[in-house]
Design an enzyme around this catalytic site. Structure first.
Site, PDB file in Angstrom:
ATOM      1  N   HIS A 256       0.754  -1.175   0.073  1.00  0.00           N
ATOM      2  CA  HIS A 256      -0.198  -0.019   0.098  1.00  0.00           C
ATOM      3  C   HIS A 256       0.747   1.120   0.151  1.00  0.00           C
ATOM      4  O   HIS A 256       0.748   2.254  -0.949  1.00  0.00           O
ATOM      5  CB  HIS A 256      -0.911   0.092   1.510  1.00  0.00           C
ATOM      6  CG  HIS A 256      -1.921   1.127   1.253  1.00  0.00           C
ATOM      7  ND1 HIS A 256      -3.173   1.224   1.019  1.00  0.00           N
ATOM      8  CD2 HIS A 256      -1.457   2.424   1.614  1.00  0.00           C
ATOM      9  CE1 HIS A 256      -3.583   2.438   1.197  1.00  0.00           C
ATOM     10  NE2 HIS A 256      -2.844   3.120   1.683  1.00  0.00           N
ATOM     11  N   GLU A 257       1.743   1.251   1.219  1.00  0.00           N
ATOM     12  CA  GLU A 257       2.758   2.473   1.124  1.00  0.00           C
ATOM     13  C   GLU A 257       3.533   2.631   0.004  1.00  0.00           C
ATOM     14  O   GLU A 257       3.754   3.680  -0.632  1.00  0.00           O
ATOM     15  CB  GLU A 257       3.374   2.499   2.120  1.00  0.00           C
ATOM     16  CG  GLU A 257       2.556   2.626   3.737  1.00  0.00           C
ATOM     17  CD  GLU A 257       1.659   3.528   3.805  1.00  0.00           C
ATOM     18  OE1 GLU A 257       1.658   4.643   3.143  1.00  0.00           O
ATOM     19  OE2 GLU A 257       0.694   3.460   4.451  1.00  0.00           O
TER      20      GLU A 257
ATOM     21  N   HIS B  58       1.878   4.763  -2.755  1.00  0.00           N
ATOM     22  CA  HIS B  58       1.970   6.241  -2.358  1.00  0.00           C
ATOM     23  C   HIS B  58       3.274   6.789  -2.674  1.00  0.00           C
ATOM     24  O   HIS B  58       3.398   7.595  -3.510  1.00  0.00           O
ATOM     25  CB  HIS B  58       1.584   6.311  -0.945  1.00  0.00           C
ATOM     26  CG  HIS B  58       0.267   6.318  -0.625  1.00  0.00           C
ATOM     27  ND1 HIS B  58      -0.796   7.071  -0.727  1.00  0.00           N
ATOM     28  CD2 HIS B  58      -0.430   5.622   0.649  1.00  0.00           C
ATOM     29  CE1 HIS B  58      -2.019   7.100  -0.199  1.00  0.00           C
ATOM     30  NE2 HIS B  58      -1.666   5.992   0.638  1.00  0.00           N
TER      31      HIS B  58
ATOM     32  N   GLU C 233      -4.657   7.993  -2.893  1.00  0.00           N
ATOM     33  CA  GLU C 233      -5.188   6.782  -2.348  1.00  0.00           C
ATOM     34  C   GLU C 233      -5.428   5.590  -3.313  1.00  0.00           C
ATOM     35  O   GLU C 233      -5.261   4.413  -3.334  1.00  0.00           O
ATOM     36  CB  GLU C 233      -6.246   6.928  -1.236  1.00  0.00           C
ATOM     37  CG  GLU C 233      -6.818   5.718  -0.433  1.00  0.00           C
ATOM     38  CD  GLU C 233      -5.664   5.381   0.656  1.00  0.00           C
ATOM     39  OE1 GLU C 233      -4.721   6.210   0.919  1.00  0.00           O
ATOM     40  OE2 GLU C 233      -6.062   4.268   1.288  1.00  0.00           O
TER      41      GLU C 233
HETATM   42 MG    MG Z   1      -3.212   5.255   2.184  1.00  0.00          MG
END
Ligand code: MG
Length: 502
Positions: A270-271, A274, A300
């Site tokens: 997830h990161e 980003h 996101e």
């Molecule tokens: Mg996030």
């Protein structure tokens, strides 16, 4: 180098004047990262003073007459500017306008109340006692209403708050999204639960792991994704996050709970999503007002794209399986398909951050409805816990037994960030729309089955579609340019159908 995209003299001067503001942001980002990772605990008090002082200084520098005058000059000739230059004007004008509209006493009060509220929330959550947090939530809602009045809005005060976190986002947009995805997600959930292929529980959730081995797994997964270690780092923090100091210094974190290894792996992926966004912004935009990702929702979308659409797909699990087996003796006895089912368990749950991709948006919808009603006064703060539990029961058929499992679970309201939650759902929806755009050329499954080479091509596609632009275009325009249409929640429904209704 800058001259290649910024040619107008006024814009060049603006960027020069902006550089000190960027530098403060750079320092603040580094201080924020340090506070969550390596700072000795006792350093917190001085650090918070230093950060608050720098925030005030930065605001003063934004409102310098010479900068505001240059901005006015640039606004007069905005039609003759190129898209990058227009972006600089738009981003700075938004900052100046917001700062001018909010009186310093209001900002001070907001900072003070939320500074105290976070500590009260921690204690209230530990004791599972909403009555402790209630007076603070009342103050925060009241301050949020005032913020909306100061900033101004059309139709509904909540629109002013949405716009803070996602430029241009309105209730009409979010209603349209939720009206489309909530009924469909309900259907998908019912089918998944009756069908049983995606399990609601998996034995691997109970298995403990060795932290050092898991660190190696995470590093090799990042290698597989092509994480550039000379421009990025992975560290450990209580709550995983991404921070960027610039286009060549982006840092992510994860945590190790010692059990249920999918949590640490998927927070890394997830990161990574980003981080990739920030790492692939065009270098020519570095240190300017448009150097970073454009909004929370678009950000996101990138993290969710990698975490769910890529990370939780069968081809990616297949790529990841040898890495797991190299370090974790307990995955060797499972097939790749069984690992796929483990990382895709689906069940109605009370806690948002543990929710799967089928049920996640129900949690956001609940918060969105409550926030809207709080802002208009349709709902009083003391009615929130019961409203929360009733909605949870209506949406997912389960009821929190206490406030910690319900209304007190998230830190967001104590930070005063009312209007933030919807960007999570917006991100899920945009991620599916971007998948659709990429697949008009080549199926994701085919790309991923090519391993490193396919992943590199996928990253390049995302760079060209979204990342390279930084904040050049406002979010709605960027999505339209990237995907050819406005945000369309039907792609999210199609994504869920094709994965879960097959
Ligand atoms: Mg996030």
């Amino acid at each position: 180098m800058v001259d290649q995209v910024f040619v107008d003299d006024t814009i060049k001067k603006l960027i020069e004047k902006y550089r000190v503001i960027w530098a403060i942001g750079h320092a603040q980002a580094l201080m924020g990262w340090d506070s969550e990772t390596y700072m000795p605990r006792e350093g917190a008090k001085e650090r918070s003073v230093a950060r608050a002082e720098l925030s005030v200084l930065s605001q003063q520098l934004v409102l310098r007459p010479e900068l505001v005058e240059l901005l006015e000059e640039a606004k007069k000739k905005v039609d003759s500017l190129n898209p990058y230059e227009k972006g600089v004007v738009r981003v700075l004008d938004r900052a100046v306008t917001q700062l001018k509209k909010l009186p310093p006493e209001h900002v001070y009060e907001y900072t003070k109340v939320t500074g105290e509220a976070v500590h009260v929330w921690v204690e209230a959550k530990q004791k599972s006692d909403f009555s402790k947090f209630k007076p603070y939530l009342e103050k925060i809602v009241d301050l949020a209403r005032k913020t909306a009045e100061y900033l101004g809005y059309e139709k509904h005060p909540y629109n002013a708050l949405l716009d803070i976190y996602e430029e241009g986002l309105t209730i009409d947009d979010m209603d349209r999204v939720f009206d489309a995805i909530i009924p469909h997600s309900k259907k998908v959930l019912e089918k998944v639960l009756s069908d049983g292929y995606y399990p609601s529980q998996h034995p691997l959730e109970k298995v403990s792991y060795d932290r050092e081995k898991m660190e190696k797994v995470n590093k090799e997964i990042l290698d597989l994704l092509g994480f550039p270690w000379d421009r990025a780092r992975l560290d450990v923090s209580p709550h995983p996050f991404t921070v960027n100091m610039g286009v060549k210094d982006v840092r992510i974190t994860t945590r190790y709970e010692g059990i249920n290894f999918k949590h640490t792996i998927y927070s890394v992926i997830h990161e990574f999503g980003h981080a990739l966004y920030e790492l692939q912004v065009d270098e020519k935009l570095a240190m300017t007002p448009i150097a970073g990702g454009v909004s929370l929702g678009v950000h996101e979308s990138q993290s969710r794209f990698w975490e769910n659409i890529v990370g939780r797909s069968m081809p990616f699990v297949t790529l990841m399986k040898p890495i797991l087996d190299k370090y974790l003796d307990f995955t060797r006895e499972y097939s790749a398909e069984e690992i796929y089912r483990y990382v895709n368990t689906v069940r109605p749950s009370l806690i948002r951050v543990e929710a799967d991709e089928v049920t996640y948006n129900f949690h956001i919808y609940l918060r969105y409805e409550i926030e809207k009603k709080l802002i208009t006064g349709e709902l009083n703060v003391d009615e929130v816990p019961v409203e929360w539990n009733n909605m949870m029961e209506k949406l997912l058929g389960i009821r929190p037994r206490n406030d910690a499992e319900g209304v007190l679970q998230d830190i967001h309201w104590s930070h005063g960030t009312i209007g933030y939650f919807p960007t999570y759902t917006l991100g899920n929806v945009i991620a599916a729309q971007i998948k659709q755009t990429i697949e008009s050329k080549e199926k994701l499954e085919e790309l991923l089955s090519q391993g490193t080479e396919g992943i590199t091509r996928l990253k390049d596609e995302l760079r060209k579609l979204v990342h390279m632009w930084g904040s050049t275009y406002p979010p709605k325009e960027l999505i339209k340019i990237a995907t050819g249409e406005e945000v369309n929640p039907e792609y999210f429904n199609q994504y869920l159908s094709s994965k879960y209704l097959k």
